[in-house]
Design an enzyme around this catalytic site. Structure first.
Site, PDB file in Angstrom:
ATOM      1  N   GLY A 534       0.737  -1.237   0.050  1.00  0.00           N
ATOM      2  CA  GLY A 534       0.047   0.038   0.105  1.00  0.00           C
ATOM      3  C   GLY A 534       0.873   1.286  -0.013  1.00  0.00           C
ATOM      4  N   GLY A 536       0.677   5.771   0.896  1.00  0.00           N
ATOM      5  CA  GLY A 536       0.118   6.863   1.576  1.00  0.00           C
ATOM      6  C   GLY A 536       0.916   8.118   0.949  1.00  0.00           C
ATOM      7  N   GLY A 539       4.765   7.802   1.952  1.00  0.00           N
ATOM      8  CA  GLY A 539       5.591   6.590   1.418  1.00  0.00           C
ATOM      9  C   GLY A 539       4.672   5.440   0.990  1.00  0.00           C
ATOM     10  N   VAL A 541       4.673   1.147   1.429  1.00  0.00           N
ATOM     11  CA  VAL A 541       5.078  -0.078   2.284  1.00  0.00           C
ATOM     12  C   VAL A 541       5.122  -1.212   1.396  1.00  0.00           C
ATOM     13  CG1 VAL A 541       4.391  -1.448   4.217  1.00  0.00           C
ATOM     14  CG2 VAL A 541       3.842   0.852   4.194  1.00  0.00           C
ATOM     15  N   LYS A 555       8.552   0.209   5.161  1.00  0.00           N
ATOM     16  CA  LYS A 555       7.986   1.625   4.850  1.00  0.00           C
ATOM     17  C   LYS A 555       9.070   2.487   4.353  1.00  0.00           C
ATOM     18  CE  LYS A 555       5.703   5.526   6.598  1.00  0.00           C
ATOM     19  NZ  LYS A 555       5.068   6.318   7.909  1.00  0.00           N
ATOM     20  N   ASP A 652      -3.706  10.617  13.775  1.00  0.00           N
ATOM     21  CA  ASP A 652      -3.958  10.118  12.390  1.00  0.00           C
ATOM     22  C   ASP A 652      -4.896   8.801  12.834  1.00  0.00           C
ATOM     23  OD1 ASP A 652      -4.527  10.562   9.848  1.00  0.00           O
ATOM     24  OD2 ASP A 652      -2.560   9.859   9.092  1.00  0.00           O
TER      25      ASP A 652
END
Length: 890
Positions: A534, A536, A539, A541, A555, A652
């Site tokens: 995935g 974001g 960065g 992963v 990450k 978050d």
């Protein structure tokens, strides 16, 4: 005179003694059930010797139950819930306590379950789960618990047989879960009557053997769901259809050794899910056996030995999931009736001897199909991707078409590879085998290796090769000279960065492992796109595997991001310093001039956003799973806020930052925005507003006011998402439902809160009560005023059933929110309770809107039912329930 003085002294002494004894009696006039006290002393005596941390796991428990009883308001025992009944005394009122609930989850209990458990005759719920050291046999004395409503013993180490409980045991038991133990033997037929009121039964993942009694399901007239999977049952499937059986929704017999032919399901009008995969069932699977089951949505008969033609299932109009893989069906083409199943989203026909061309015309009629698996068959000819994607119904939703190990020799596609949104897998076909000795083009690489990216389809070209060779010679010499200089400079810079990092780590007393970039690159296949889990804002992963087999999540921070080395080291310090089962563990890092890499533990199922909103991994997100996620995330945030020094605000909290392991245990991830919070301050002002739209608390989003209540607000939003199964902002929905919070408040105001539930959720009555409680807690977290939101410590307490905290929170809110009608609707009025009603975390109260079952009703005795106002059943797992012979009181 002397005698008179002595007599006066004696009288005064007796008077003092009487006054003292009266005073002591006045201090504690409450009554405690002596059989309850004996049972708890026996449990404590068995479990305290081997429990490694009983101060936490068995907090409040002791060997002086008579002096410090489990129900005493000032010293509650962990996991013990009580019923408080007011009694009259000569000089005032007192309370009579009875234990009605015992719940110890993950308490690291070691030992057996003593027979004295049968002395807790007033128990309504018994939950002892995930205690692997809890071994030995299940005692027969459980049958004495005639008021028991829910029995959950899953995830322990129980051995032996299910006891042959006496004839009239468990008169009101509705849910039993004995899964994931080591129980063996057969299911005793006489227990069918003992379990006559059962609605949900789970005995999966044990060592049960022998045949399932043919009439096993027929005696359980109230059965809604049964899971007998992952055992060693033999013989035939039990009879499935009976005029008396009209409530069954789910049946799971998978992964046993059941044999014989398939019984008829036709006429089973309520069934939604049926799974008999992984058995030895054989014979012809006739269409008549599965005819007109209008409610069936999932059917899995894979990994059996069925013969004959694949049955026509067009009468199953609501079917969404169908798996008939790995059976011995007669070779033939893909059935043309597949396209008529308009609700079908997953079709698996692997290893069923399919022949002929790829059935694009059959599939074109599928309106909902997302996953198509036709591996290990004999399909041949050309896969015409352009033709498949031209079908409007199919191209709208299809995500994966897997045709591994077939006989496909050609692939036709005229489009751009970047426009291909469907994942195709043709590995093991002649098309991919022939391509091994050729130069792979974009299309071949995409469908054979699932590595889809555009390169321009560069082919071998003689002129290009000559030019490239000459140029590369010059470039090689130049690059070699430059590389030597850069290498020396890079080593100096790396040493400087590592020195700075080690100094930071020493300041905070953390010692993460520092990996080399080459180690990380090798573990991720040079950050291969197929290994990406995935990405974001900061960065991406990747999944990595080290040479010793250890799997990790790497990450990789974008070099173009605004995160500096200081921010990067801050995240390492934060994550390395915290250790909690609901927080992702940091294994190490890699530091370079342009490479910031974090190495975390690998969490198998990915993030909650994918599982909840995109249904990845096909995980059954039942209410028990969602409740555990809410509680686990709450524990993790509470740890950050209260149990770390200094405190940490995550900033978050959202679904994509909640990861789930293979046991569906939640773990909070991504501390890139987290802040160390000064102990002496309750809030700070910041101009750097960070976080995700939809989750931001109003005072933080508009004024930059930052406190731990920012995370509390985000957690409230997350709860609403988990319960509703939708994102907090969804522009595809009707206008009045785009914003989840607004819609939730409208439903709350209209007393229609259950309409918020995810349509995929099927709840029992007691679960509906629990959902409403969790939603009320979410609304408390979403208060517009940060000061009036509860702390995470109180949120976790309320979610675990500490109604003392909830009553206190709601009472305070009632006093402070007179003008806010939204909160008036969720705040019961506690002013009518007696002034001396005990306040304790061991006491649980039902919401004011719920039905209260009186302890004096025939639910517990044979006396005339009465709705005594002096009897309050404290246990949030009950509401109005349909039990033969039981009176309902309000």
């Amino acid at each position: 005179m002397e005698k008179r003085t002595t007599a006066v002294k004696v009288l005064l002494g007796l008077l003092c003694l009487h006054l003292c004894s009266s005073s002591v009696a006045a201090e504690d006039q409450n009554e405690y059930n002596t059989t309850d006290l004996y049972a708890m002393e026996q449990l404590w005596g068995e479990w305290n010797k081997t429990n490694p941390d009983f101060d936490t796991n068995l907090a409040g428990w002791n060997d002086h139950a008579a002096m410090q009883p489990p129900c005493k308001p000032s010293s509650p025992w962990r996991g013990v819930s009580c019923n408080a009944k007011q009694i009259s005394m000569s000089d005032g009122n007192a309370w009579k306590f009875e234990i009605v609930g015992l719940a110890l989850r993950n308490a690291e209990i070691v030992g057996s379950l003593p027979p004295a458990i049968g002395n807790l005759t007033n128990l309504v719920t018994l939950t002892l789960t995930e205690n692997r050291g809890l071994t030995g046999a299940i005692p027969e004395e459980l049958g004495n618990l005639k008021s028991l409503f829910e029995l959950d013993l899953h995830g322990n180490g129980f051995t032996g047989y299910i006891p042959r409980f006496f004839y009239d045991a468990f008169g009101f038991l509705q849910a039993i879960d004995l899964s994931d133990n080591q129980l063996k033997g057969q299911l005793p037929e006489n227990n069918n009557f003992s379990f006559r009121t059962i609605q949900t039964m789970n005995v999966s993942k044990n060592l049960f053997s022998g045949s399932i009694p043919p009439k096993f399901l027929l005696y359980l007239k109230n059965l809604v769901s049964a899971d007998l999977s992952h055992n060693e049952f033999t013989g035939a499937l039990p009879t499935l259809v009976s005029p008396n059986q009209t409530k069954i929704l789910e049946l799971d017999f998978s992964d046993n050794k059941l044999n014989g032919s398939f019984p008829t399901m036709s006429g089973l009008k309520t069934i939604r899910t049926f799974n008999a995969s992984g058995n030895l069932l054989s014979g012809k699977l006739d269409t008549a056996l599965l005819f007109n089951i209008s409610s069936l949505t999932k059917l899995d008969l894979s990994r059996n030995r069925f013969t004959g033609a694949i049955p026509n299932l067009t009468s199953l109009t609501k079917l969404e999931y169908l798996d008939l893989s790995y059976n011995n069906f007669t070779p033939g083409p893909v059935p043309d009736w597949i396209g008529k199943l308009k609700s079908l989203h997953t079709l698996k026909l692997q290893g069923v001897s399919l022949t002929g061309d790829v059935p694009w015309s059959v599939l074109a009629g599928s309106e909902s199909l997302t996953t198509l698996l036709l591996d290990f068959n004999d399909l041949k000819g050309t896969l015409d991707i352009s033709r498949i994607l031209a079908a409007p119904n199919l191209s709208r939703k299809i995500q994966i078409i897997s045709l591994r190990n077939n006989s496909i020799s050609h692939v036709a596609y005229s489009g751009h590879i970047n426009d291909l949104n469907v994942k195709f897998n043709l590995s093991g076909n002649p098309y991919c085998d022939l391509a091994v000795n050729q130069d792979d083009d974009d299309l071949t690489r995409c469908v054979c290796q699932q590595t889809c990216f555009y390169t321009g389809n560069i082919k071998n070209n003689k002129n290009v090769i000559i030019i490239a060779t000459v140029v590369s010679g010059f470039v090689t010499v130049f690059v070699s000279l430059v590389s030597i200089a850069l290498f020396c400079q890079s080593r100096r810079e790396r040493k400087k960065l590592i020195c700075e990092a080690n100094q930071k780590f020493a300041d905070y007393e953390v010692k993460p492992t520092i990996y080399t970039y080459s180690e990380i690159r090798a573990s991720t296949g040079d950050f291969h796109p197929e290994m990406r889990l995935g990405s974001g804002h900061y960065g991406a992963v990747y999944k990595g595997t080290f040479p010793n087999g250890t799997q990790v999540a790497v990450k990789q921070l974008f070099t173009k991001s605004q995160q500096t080395l200081h921010d990067f080291l801050n995240e390492i310090v934060l994550v390395a310093a915290v250790k909690h089962r609901n927080l992702v563990k940091l294994k190490g890092c890699c530091i370079g001039k342009h490479e910031y890499l974090l190495v975390h533990e690998y969490v198998e199922l990915g993030d909650l956003e994918q599982l909840l909103f995109e249904n990845s991994h096909n995980v059954n997100m039942c209410w028990a799973v969602r409740r555990n996620i809410c509680l686990g995330v709450g524990h993790g945030i509470h740890y950050l806020h209260s149990l770390t020094q200094p405190r940490i605000i995550h900033r978050d909290i959202k679904a994509s930052n909640i990861l789930l392991d293979k046991n569906l245990e939640p773990k909070i991830a991504d501390f890139g925005l987290a802040l160390l919070f000064p102990v002496e301050q309750s809030n700070v002002l910041t101009i750097h507003i960070a976080g995700t739209r939809g989750y931001l608390a109003p005072e933080y989003a508009t004024l930059g006011q930052l406190s731990e209540k920012v995370d509390v607000y985000s957690f409230g939003v997350l709860i609403l998402e988990i319960v509703s199964g939708r994102r907090n902002i969804d522009s595809k929905l009707p206008e009045d439902r785009v914003y989840l919070l607004e819609w939730a408040w409208k439903l709350r105001d209209g007393n229609r809160l259950l309409q918020l539930l995810d349509p995929k959720l099927t709840l029992q009555v007691h679960e509906e009560v629990e959902v409403l409680r969790i939603l009320n807690i979410a609304f408390l977290c979403l208060h517009i005023s940060a000061e009036k939101r509860p702390t995470m410590a109180r949120v976790v307490a309320m979610m675990q059933g500490d109604m003392d905290a909830e009553i206190s929170e709601l009472t305070q809110l009632r006093e402070e929110s007179r003008l806010d009608k939204r909160f008036e609707s969720i705040v019961p009025d506690f002013s009518t309770l007696p002034h001396n009603f005990p306040s304790s975390s061991s006491i649980i109260s039902l919401p004011s809107s719920s039905t209260i079952l009186s302890r004096d009703s025939t639910m517990y005795t044979n006396s005339t039912p009465s709705a005594s106002s002096n009897s309050v059943l404290l246990g949030a797992t009950r509401s109005t329930i349909d039990i033969p012979g039981a009176e309902k009181t309000t």
